[in-house]
Design a protein around this motif. Structure first.
Motif, PDB file in Angstrom:
ATOM      1  N   TRP A  26      53.665  23.103  42.256  1.00  0.00           N
ATOM      2  CA  TRP A  26      52.921  23.590  43.187  1.00  0.00           C
ATOM      3  C   TRP A  26      52.660  24.977  42.755  1.00  0.00           C
ATOM      4  N   GLN A  30      48.935  26.527  42.440  1.00  0.00           N
ATOM      5  CA  GLN A  30      48.125  27.464  42.844  1.00  0.00           C
ATOM      6  C   GLN A  30      46.985  28.667  42.244  1.00  0.00           C
ATOM      7  N   TYR A  50      46.304  18.279  46.782  1.00  0.00           N
ATOM      8  CA  TYR A  50      47.605  19.821  45.631  1.00  0.00           C
ATOM      9  C   TYR A  50      49.396  19.487  46.181  1.00  0.00           C
TER      10      TYR A  50
END
Length: 80
Positions: A26, A30, A50
């Motif tokens: 994660w 980003q 995502y």
């Protein structure tokens, strides 16, 4: 360590590796500019993408690390 305790420790390690892998994925995602490929980069579908990519990459990373630990233990028994 008996069999049941060994399985419990192994399960705990696998869970923690999976969660750490997902969190790391994660964090890395980003910085990826997926908004260039999405119609609505701020929409719910983009956020779900995502999350799904983080789970997929995190699981792959955790599986690799778990396999690597298992292989390392097998090599220890080769020389022991």
């Amino acid at each position: 360590m008996d069999g049941a305790t060994g399985f419990a420790v192994s399960a705990l390690v696998n869970i923690l590796l999976s969660l750490a892998g997902i969190a790391l994925s994660w964090w890395v995602l980003q910085n990826v500019r997926l908004d260039l490929f999405l119609r609505e980069p701020k929409g719910i579908q983009a956020k779900v993408l995502y999350i799904l990519l983080s789970i997929i990459f995190g699981h792959g990373l955790a599986s690799f690390l778990n396999d690597y630990m298992g292989w390392s233990q097998m090599l220890g028994s080769l020389f022991g």
